[in-house]
Write a protein that holds these residues in place. Structure first.
Motif, PDB file in Angstrom:
ATOM      1  N   CYS A 255       0.837  -1.211   0.000  1.00 49.48           N
ATOM      2  CA  CYS A 255       0.000   0.000   0.000  1.00 49.48           C
ATOM      3  C   CYS A 255       0.869   1.257   0.000  1.00 49.48           C
ATOM      4  O   CYS A 255       0.612   2.203  -0.762  1.00 49.48           O
ATOM      5  CB  CYS A 255      -0.933   0.013   1.210  1.00 49.48           C
ATOM      6  N   ASN A 256       1.905   1.270   0.841  1.00 49.07           N
ATOM      7  CA  ASN A 256       2.789   2.438   0.891  1.00 49.07           C
ATOM      8  C   ASN A 256       3.533   2.651  -0.420  1.00 49.07           C
ATOM      9  O   ASN A 256       3.645   3.776  -0.904  1.00 49.07           O
ATOM     10  CB  ASN A 256       3.794   2.296   2.034  1.00 49.07           C
ATOM     11  N   GLU A 257       4.032   1.582  -1.004  1.00 50.41           N
ATOM     12  CA  GLU A 257       4.777   1.722  -2.267  1.00 50.41           C
ATOM     13  C   GLU A 257       3.872   2.211  -3.390  1.00 50.41           C
ATOM     14  O   GLU A 257       4.267   3.059  -4.190  1.00 50.41           O
ATOM     15  CB  GLU A 257       5.440   0.395  -2.652  1.00 50.41           C
ATOM     16  N   LEU A 258       2.669   1.689  -3.452  1.00 47.97           N
ATOM     17  CA  LEU A 258       1.724   2.139  -4.460  1.00 47.97           C
ATOM     18  C   LEU A 258       1.371   3.611  -4.230  1.00 47.97           C
ATOM     19  O   LEU A 258       1.299   4.395  -5.188  1.00 47.97           O
ATOM     20  CB  LEU A 258       0.458   1.266  -4.432  1.00 47.97           C
ATOM     21  N   SER A 259       1.209   4.008  -2.993  1.00 46.36           N
ATOM     22  CA  SER A 259       0.939   5.410  -2.667  1.00 46.36           C
ATOM     23  C   SER A 259       2.070   6.304  -3.164  1.00 46.36           C
ATOM     24  O   SER A 259       1.825   7.342  -3.793  1.00 46.36           O
ATOM     25  CB  SER A 259       0.765   5.587  -1.153  1.00 46.36           C
ATOM     26  N   LYS A 260       3.301   5.919  -2.881  1.00 41.33           N
ATOM     27  CA  LYS A 260       4.457   6.720  -3.305  1.00 41.33           C
ATOM     28  C   LYS A 260       4.515   6.837  -4.825  1.00 41.33           C
ATOM     29  O   LYS A 260       4.778   7.921  -5.349  1.00 41.33           O
ATOM     30  CB  LYS A 260       5.754   6.097  -2.782  1.00 41.33           C
ATOM     31  N   ARG A 261       4.293   5.735  -5.527  1.00 43.64           N
ATOM     32  CA  ARG A 261       4.327   5.757  -6.995  1.00 43.64           C
ATOM     33  C   ARG A 261       3.309   6.715  -7.579  1.00 43.64           C
ATOM     34  O   ARG A 261       3.540   7.316  -8.614  1.00 43.64           O
ATOM     35  CB  ARG A 261       4.048   4.360  -7.559  1.00 43.64           C
ATOM     36  N   GLU A 262       2.161   6.819  -6.927  1.00 44.57           N
ATOM     37  CA  GLU A 262       1.090   7.673  -7.441  1.00 44.57           C
ATOM     38  C   GLU A 262       1.038   9.030  -6.732  1.00 44.57           C
ATOM     39  O   GLU A 262       0.074   9.762  -6.868  1.00 44.57           O
ATOM     40  CB  GLU A 262      -0.241   6.923  -7.363  1.00 44.57           C
ATOM     41  N   ARG A 263       2.105   9.338  -5.996  1.00 40.11           N
ATOM     42  CA  ARG A 263       2.291  10.637  -5.332  1.00 40.11           C
ATOM     43  C   ARG A 263       1.214  10.961  -4.298  1.00 40.11           C
ATOM     44  O   ARG A 263       0.761  12.093  -4.189  1.00 40.11           O
ATOM     45  CB  ARG A 263       2.439  11.746  -6.349  1.00 40.11           C
ATOM     46  N   PHE A 264       0.825   9.927  -3.575  1.00 40.29           N
ATOM     47  CA  PHE A 264      -0.058  10.105  -2.438  1.00 40.29           C
ATOM     48  C   PHE A 264       0.780   9.982  -1.168  1.00 40.29           C
ATOM     49  O   PHE A 264       1.892   9.435  -1.194  1.00 40.29           O
ATOM     50  CB  PHE A 264      -1.162   9.040  -2.402  1.00 40.29           C
ATOM     51  N   THR A 265       0.247  10.437  -0.074  1.00 37.91           N
ATOM     52  CA  THR A 265       0.920  10.311   1.213  1.00 37.91           C
ATOM     53  C   THR A 265       0.672   8.908   1.768  1.00 37.91           C
ATOM     54  O   THR A 265      -0.490   8.522   1.947  1.00 37.91           O
ATOM     55  CB  THR A 265       0.374  11.358   2.213  1.00 37.91           C
ATOM     56  N   PRO A 266       1.740   8.133   2.021  1.00 40.51           N
ATOM     57  CA  PRO A 266       1.538   6.789   2.582  1.00 40.51           C
ATOM     58  C   PRO A 266       0.789   6.837   3.910  1.00 40.51           C
ATOM     59  O   PRO A 266       0.994   7.736   4.731  1.00 40.51           O
ATOM     60  CB  PRO A 266       2.962   6.266   2.776  1.00 40.51           C
ATOM     61  N   VAL A 267      -0.057   5.856   4.113  1.00 38.58           N
ATOM     62  CA  VAL A 267      -0.868   5.767   5.321  1.00 38.58           C
ATOM     63  C   VAL A 267      -0.072   5.163   6.469  1.00 38.58           C
ATOM     64  O   VAL A 267      -0.218   5.566   7.622  1.00 38.58           O
ATOM     65  CB  VAL A 267      -2.146   4.933   5.048  1.00 38.58           C
ATOM     66  N   TYR A 268       0.800   4.213   6.163  1.00 38.58           N
ATOM     67  CA  TYR A 268       1.442   3.435   7.220  1.00 38.58           C
ATOM     68  C   TYR A 268       2.853   3.900   7.533  1.00 38.58           C
ATOM     69  O   TYR A 268       3.629   4.226   6.637  1.00 38.58           O
ATOM     70  CB  TYR A 268       1.487   1.950   6.824  1.00 38.58           C
ATOM     71  N   THR A 269       3.165   3.870   8.828  1.00 38.30           N
ATOM     72  CA  THR A 269       4.533   4.001   9.301  1.00 38.30           C
ATOM     73  C   THR A 269       4.908   2.621   9.806  1.00 38.30           C
ATOM     74  O   THR A 269       4.223   2.059  10.673  1.00 38.30           O
ATOM     75  CB  THR A 269       4.636   5.043  10.436  1.00 38.30           C
ATOM     76  N   ILE A 270       5.950   2.071   9.221  1.00 34.91           N
ATOM     77  CA  ILE A 270       6.358   0.704   9.543  1.00 34.91           C
ATOM     78  C   ILE A 270       7.737   0.761  10.178  1.00 34.91           C
ATOM     79  O   ILE A 270       8.689   1.266   9.581  1.00 34.91           O
ATOM     80  CB  ILE A 270       6.360  -0.180   8.281  1.00 34.91           C
ATOM     81  N   ASN A 271       7.829   0.251  11.392  1.00 36.00           N
ATOM     82  CA  ASN A 271       9.073   0.243  12.142  1.00 36.00           C
ATOM     83  C   ASN A 271       9.280  -1.174  12.652  1.00 36.00           C
ATOM     84  O   ASN A 271       8.722  -1.539  13.684  1.00 36.00           O
ATOM     85  CB  ASN A 271       8.980   1.262  13.279  1.00 36.00           C
TER      86      ASN A 271
ATOM     87  N   GLU B  75       8.358  -4.643  13.174  1.00 36.08           N
ATOM     88  CA  GLU B  75       7.072  -5.346  13.167  1.00 36.08           C
ATOM     89  C   GLU B  75       5.912  -4.441  13.599  1.00 36.08           C
ATOM     90  O   GLU B  75       4.770  -4.887  13.625  1.00 36.08           O
ATOM     91  CB  GLU B  75       7.142  -6.574  14.086  1.00 36.08           C
ATOM     92  N   ASP B  76       6.217  -3.215  13.963  1.00 36.31           N
ATOM     93  CA  ASP B  76       5.181  -2.283  14.404  1.00 36.31           C
ATOM     94  C   ASP B  76       4.671  -1.458  13.229  1.00 36.31           C
ATOM     95  O   ASP B  76       5.457  -0.897  12.459  1.00 36.31           O
ATOM     96  CB  ASP B  76       5.720  -1.339  15.484  1.00 36.31           C
ATOM     97  N   VAL B  77       3.352  -1.372  13.118  1.00 39.48           N
ATOM     98  CA  VAL B  77       2.727  -0.598  12.046  1.00 39.48           C
ATOM     99  C   VAL B  77       1.690   0.322  12.674  1.00 39.48           C
ATOM    100  O   VAL B  77       0.862  -0.120  13.465  1.00 39.48           O
ATOM    101  CB  VAL B  77       2.029  -1.514  11.010  1.00 39.48           C
ATOM    102  N   SER B  78       1.775   1.593  12.312  1.00 42.52           N
ATOM    103  CA  SER B  78       0.743   2.542  12.737  1.00 42.52           C
ATOM    104  C   SER B  78       0.177   3.207  11.498  1.00 42.52           C
ATOM    105  O   SER B  78       0.807   3.211  10.438  1.00 42.52           O
ATOM    106  CB  SER B  78       1.305   3.575  13.714  1.00 42.52           C
ATOM    107  N   ALA B  79      -1.028   3.743  11.627  1.00 43.08           N
ATOM    108  CA  ALA B  79      -1.715   4.332  10.476  1.00 43.08           C
ATOM    109  C   ALA B  79      -2.010   5.800  10.724  1.00 43.08           C
ATOM    110  O   ALA B  79      -2.419   6.183  11.814  1.00 43.08           O
ATOM    111  CB  ALA B  79      -3.018   3.586  10.205  1.00 43.08           C
TER     112      ALA B  79
END
Length: 178
Positions: A75-91, A93-97
Motif C-alpha cells: 500500500c505504501n509503495e503504491l501510494s508513493k508511486r502515485e504521489r499520495f501520502t503513505p498511510v502506514y509508518t512501519i518500524n 514489526e510495528d505498524v501505525s496508520a
C-alpha cells in the motif's frame, strides 16, 4: 468509490461463527476499494523486492501467501508511486496508520464486509443466500476451484462491481475481526 452507509455485520445463519452477534455498523465516510484482488503482476511491478511465494503462479492470479506487514508495504509503495501520502509508518514489526493520509490502505473488517455485501443484507452481495447455487457464478470456493486460485475477475462482480469479494483468496484487513 464505496458509499457511506449502514449494514448488519455478521453471520446470522452461523451462530457459532467468529462474526456474531449480528450488529449494525455505520460506515461514516465513502472509501475506495480496488475492483480486483491484487494480482501477481501488480505485486511484482510495485514491490518487486518482496517475494509473494504464491503457489498458483500466473500474472493475473491473485497474489497469495503474503504477510500482513508486506500488504501494508505494498500500500505504501503504491501510494508513493502515485504521489499520495503513505498511510502506514512501519518500524520493524510495528505498524501505525495515519488516517488523514490520502494514500492506499487496507480496508477495515467492517469496510470489507460492507463492500462484499454491496449494500444488501445477503451474504453474497447479489441477492443470494447461498441456497440457489448462484454462489458458483460469483466465487471460487472449495467445491469449484479444484484447490487452486484463478485469474481475477473471471466470476461475476457483486452489485457494486467488485470481483472476487468471496473466495479465490482471503484478503487482509487493517484490523482483526474480534
Amino acid at each position: 468509490l464505496i458509499p457511506a452507509g449502514k449494514f448488519n455485520m455478521g453471520a446470522p445463519d452461523e451462530p457459532d461463527a467468529w462474526n456474531t452477534p449480528v450488529h449494525e455498523v455505520t460506515i461514516t465516510k465513502p472509501f475506495y476499494m480496488t475492483i480486483y484482488e491484487i494480482t501477481q503482476d501488480n505485486w511484482e511491478t510495485i514491490v518487486f523486492n518482496l517475494d509473494h511465494n504464491s503457489y498458483n503462479k500466473g500474472p493475473l492470479n491473485p497474489v497469495e501467501r503474503i504477510s500482513w506487514i508486506n500488504a501494508c508495504k505494498f500500500c505504501n509503495e503504491l501510494s508513493k508511486r502515485e504521489r499520495f501520502t503513505p498511510v502506514y509508518t512501519i518500524n520493524g514489526e510495528d505498524v501505525s496508520a495515519n488516517w488523514s493520509a490520502d494514500g492506499y490502505r487496507l480496508p477495515t473488517e467492517a469496510e470489507w464486509e460492507y463492500a462484499a455485501r454491496a449494500g444488501s443484507d445477503y451474504k453474497y452481495g447479489k441477492g443470494d443466500d447461498g441456497s440457489n447455487g448462484k454462489i458458483n457464478l460469483l466465487a471460487w470456493h472449495n467445491e469449484n476451484a479444484e484447490n487452486s486460485t484463478h485469474a481475477v475477475g473471471t466470476k461475476e462482480p457483486n452489485a457494486w462491481g467488485l470481483y472476487d469479494m468471496l473466495g479465490n483468496v482471503m484478503e487482509w484487513c487493517w484490523d482483526w475481526y474480534d
